[in-house]
Design an enzyme around this catalytic site. Structure first.
Site, PDB file in Angstrom:
ATOM      1  N   GLN A 146      -8.152  -7.172   0.563  1.00 11.46           N
ATOM      2  CA  GLN A 146      -8.010  -7.251  -0.727  1.00 11.46           C
ATOM      3  C   GLN A 146      -9.133  -6.477  -1.489  1.00 11.46           C
ATOM      4  O   GLN A 146      -9.030  -5.723  -2.364  1.00 11.46           O
ATOM      5  CB  GLN A 146      -7.520  -8.391  -1.305  1.00 11.46           C
ATOM      6  CG  GLN A 146      -6.119  -8.768  -0.448  1.00 11.46           C
ATOM      7  CD  GLN A 146      -5.411 -10.140  -1.192  1.00 11.46           C
ATOM      8  OE1 GLN A 146      -6.137 -10.824  -1.850  1.00 11.46           O
ATOM      9  NE2 GLN A 146      -4.456 -10.675  -0.565  1.00 11.46           N
ATOM     10  N   ARG A 154       4.434 -19.676   3.700  1.00 12.44           N
ATOM     11  CA  ARG A 154       3.963 -19.796   5.217  1.00 12.44           C
ATOM     12  C   ARG A 154       3.985 -21.135   5.499  1.00 12.44           C
ATOM     13  O   ARG A 154       4.405 -21.497   6.877  1.00 12.44           O
ATOM     14  CB  ARG A 154       2.700 -19.146   5.190  1.00 12.44           C
ATOM     15  CG  ARG A 154       2.825 -17.514   5.072  1.00 12.44           C
ATOM     16  CD  ARG A 154       1.519 -16.918   5.843  1.00 12.44           C
ATOM     17  NE  ARG A 154       1.342 -15.462   5.386  1.00 12.44           N
ATOM     18  CZ  ARG A 154       2.026 -14.499   5.338  1.00 12.44           C
ATOM     19  NH1 ARG A 154       3.286 -14.450   6.169  1.00 12.44           N
ATOM     20  NH2 ARG A 154       1.806 -13.379   4.717  1.00 12.44           N
ATOM     21  N   ASP A 173      -3.464 -15.120   8.211  1.00 10.19           N
ATOM     22  CA  ASP A 173      -2.181 -15.512   7.787  1.00 10.19           C
ATOM     23  C   ASP A 173      -1.267 -16.291   8.884  1.00 10.19           C
ATOM     24  O   ASP A 173      -0.385 -16.828   8.346  1.00 10.19           O
ATOM     25  CB  ASP A 173      -1.339 -14.358   7.170  1.00 10.19           C
ATOM     26  CG  ASP A 173      -2.172 -13.893   5.947  1.00 10.19           C
ATOM     27  OD1 ASP A 173      -2.799 -14.465   5.355  1.00 10.19           O
ATOM     28  OD2 ASP A 173      -1.686 -12.574   5.746  1.00 10.19           O
ATOM     29  N   LYS A 183      -5.681 -19.532  -0.487  1.00  9.63           N
ATOM     30  CA  LYS A 183      -4.342 -18.558  -0.208  1.00  9.63           C
ATOM     31  C   LYS A 183      -3.576 -19.328  -1.353  1.00  9.63           C
ATOM     32  O   LYS A 183      -3.623 -20.026  -1.960  1.00  9.63           O
ATOM     33  CB  LYS A 183      -3.999 -18.878   1.204  1.00  9.63           C
ATOM     34  CG  LYS A 183      -5.015 -18.096   2.028  1.00  9.63           C
ATOM     35  CD  LYS A 183      -5.054 -16.821   2.122  1.00  9.63           C
ATOM     36  CE  LYS A 183      -6.221 -15.826   2.649  1.00  9.63           C
ATOM     37  NZ  LYS A 183      -6.404 -14.567   2.747  1.00  9.63           N
ATOM     38  N   ARG A 205       0.628  -1.292  -0.108  1.00 12.68           N
ATOM     39  CA  ARG A 205      -0.057   0.074  -0.012  1.00 12.68           C
ATOM     40  C   ARG A 205       0.823   1.294   0.169  1.00 12.68           C
ATOM     41  O   ARG A 205       0.472   2.266  -0.828  1.00 12.68           O
ATOM     42  CB  ARG A 205      -0.991  -0.020   1.429  1.00 12.68           C
ATOM     43  CG  ARG A 205      -2.065  -0.841   1.070  1.00 12.68           C
ATOM     44  CD  ARG A 205      -2.562  -1.486   2.384  1.00 12.68           C
ATOM     45  NE  ARG A 205      -3.712  -2.365   2.261  1.00 12.68           N
ATOM     46  CZ  ARG A 205      -3.708  -3.576   2.062  1.00 12.68           C
ATOM     47  NH1 ARG A 205      -2.593  -4.137   1.921  1.00 12.68           N
ATOM     48  NH2 ARG A 205      -4.958  -4.275   1.853  1.00 12.68           N
ATOM     49  N   GLY A 250      -1.417 -12.209  -4.588  1.00 13.37           N
ATOM     50  CA  GLY A 250      -2.759 -11.855  -4.773  1.00 13.37           C
ATOM     51  C   GLY A 250      -3.130 -10.510  -4.520  1.00 13.37           C
ATOM     52  O   GLY A 250      -3.984  -9.780  -5.102  1.00 13.37           O
ATOM     53  N   SER A 287     -12.521  -9.489   3.311  1.00  8.67           N
ATOM     54  CA  SER A 287     -11.393  -9.534   2.876  1.00  8.67           C
ATOM     55  C   SER A 287     -10.684  -7.991   2.548  1.00  8.67           C
ATOM     56  O   SER A 287     -11.387  -7.251   1.754  1.00  8.67           O
ATOM     57  CB  SER A 287     -11.433 -10.055   1.378  1.00  8.67           C
ATOM     58  OG  SER A 287     -10.437  -9.633   0.298  1.00  8.67           O
TER      59      SER A 287
END
Ligand code: S3P
Length: 449
Positions: A178, A401, A328, A355, A28, A95, A176
């Protein structure tokens, strides 16, 4: 290049470390700096490949970005300064890049195509394509494994003549950030109000940054509203520091909780409450955690140092709002829960199936590979804690991850663990192995062609 970790477990982890900058905030910061008027300086970036994908995309649209490891100097072009790129824009494994940039491209007067790697090409995009189309965007994806779903590549045709994006009032079926951020970003160019609600508040970095930059947004209960009427549609360049990524901090924390004799401090971590679900879950497990607040960074993000000390753990239930705040961190949570005295639950986690991998399946697979007991559910997992893990040879499946989850479990075992396919760790946590070594872990990186 094939990369693997070789780990000899049982070494306590002690000391302090700084984890890489927060990936979500990094994306961002690069986006808002590219759209600013004038020069911005961003420090503390993760250096991870996902943030690099975002930076590269803006470079290809005419933004000069001088990126040196953790520092970027960005010459922002303003809201009307992006140029048509020469070719497709490559989002790599990210993503967040694809969904956020889709919102921006939908408002432009040039056409583009967004592509990604094999994992990203399997991820659902209808969640952004449908609401963007509803506000007048000419965006489309392709069909794929699930009927009715939309997948990358995404093609965006230009808005022409007097076409423009219109107002949008949208209730997202998924929590979300996103989706929310994609629609808020598209709202910067829209003629009319953008109002987005979601079932549970997802990470709010976009809202905090817009606020800090004077973009007219308001949070009204469960809804965020961007009303551009009367706004001069601009902000100046800025100097921001990206705080440490709590999603990366989760792995050294998990290792410290798994290996007796450990005590680790993670410095300068983002403590935004929309990101601290794992810390709350660990507290519910009676983990010893201490926080030292250290002020704010990057558009009013609270930061602090977190110290975690090894000790006995009880089980925890996670789901609902808490789960969204640790979405996450579930692989790291599962690793810790395997050492708790009793059954821990992960619920309301359907999103983990879409994910970078199906993280319910891949996390369960890693636990089992280490001889640990779990039951996979449609929307989560029961982790039956208490067994001691045994050393294992596992594959990450290309998910960063999952690779780090396996590595921290390996640190808790007697004997030698090998984790295959770990180059993906560079998407979010470059230098993971050397930082863990600096705390005392015995982890080496092997590479072969
Ligand atoms: C992110 C939002 C979350 C998270 C992802 C980063 C973001 O995804 O899992 O790693 O930066 O906005 P969703 O929005 O799909 O929940």
């Amino acid at each position: 290049m094939i990369r693997r970790y070789r780990i000899r477990g049982g070494r306590p982890l002690r000391g302090a470390m700084r984890v890489p900058g927060d990936k979500s905030i990094g994306h961002r910061a690069i986006i808002f700096a590219s759209l600013a008027e004038g020069r911005s300086t961003i420090t503390g970036l993760s250096g991870g490949l996902d943030n690099l994908s975002t930076a590269q995309i803006f470079r290809e649209m005419g933004v000069s970005i001088d990126l040196d490891d953790e520092r970027a100097v960005v010459e922002g072009v303003g809201l009307d300064g992006l140029k048509m790129p020469k070719g497709a824009l490559d989002c790599g494994n990210s993503g967040t890049t694809m969904r956020l940039v889709a919102g921006i491209l939908s408002a432009q007067r040039f056409g583009t195509r967004l592509v990604g790697d094999e994992s990203l090409t399997r991820r659902p995009m209808r969640r952004v394509v449908d609401p963007l189309r509803a506000r007048g965007a000419n965006i489309a994806g392709v069909s794929g494994p699930k009927e009715g779903e939309v997948y990358p590549p995404l093609s965006v045709a230009p808005l022409i003549d007097d076409e423009h994006l219109i107002a949008l009032e949208y209730t997202s079926p998924v929590a979300s950030a996103q989706v929310k951020s994609c629609l808020l970003l598209s709202g910067l160019w829209a003629r009319g109000v953008t109002a987005i609600s979601e079932p549970v508040l997802s990470r709010d970095h976009t809202e905090r940054m817009m606020n800090a930059l004077g973009v007219p947004i308001q949070v009204v209960g469960p809804m965020v509203v961007l009303d551009p009427v009367g706004w001069d549609r601009r902000w100046d360049g800025f100097t921001w520091h990206v705080p440490g990524d709590p999603s990366s901090a989760a792995f050294p924390m998990a290792a410290a909780l798994l290996v007796p004799g450990s005590e680790v401090t993670l410095e300068g971590v983002c403590l935004n409450p929309t990101r601290t679900g794992l810390f709350d879950a660990l507290r519910a497990m009676r983990a010893q955690l201490a926080f030292t607040p250290k002020g704010e960074a990057a558009g009013a993000e609270p930061i602090g140092d977190v110290t975690v000390t090894h000790g006995p753990l009880g089980p925890a239930m996670t789901g609902g709002e808490l789960l969204t705040r640790m979405i996450d961190e579930v692989p790291a949570f599962c690793a810790v829960a395997s050492a708790a005295n009793g059954r821990s639950d992960v619920r309301d986690a359907h999103e983990l199936r879409v994910k970078e991998s199906d993280r319910l399946a891949t996390s369960a697979g890693v636990l089992r590979a280490f001889g640990l007991d779990c039951t996979e559910l449609d929307d989560g997992m029961h982790v039956h804690g208490g067994a001691k893990p045994h050393a294992a040879e596992v594959d990450s499946g290309g998910d960063h991850r999952i690779a780090m989850m396996a590595a921290v479990l390996g640190m808790a075992c007697e004997g030698e663990t090998v984790v295959h396919d770990v180059a993906c760790v560079d998407t979010s946590f470059p230098g993971f192995a050397s930082l863990m070594s600096s705390l005392g872990a015995d982890i080496t990186v092997e590479e072969s062609e």
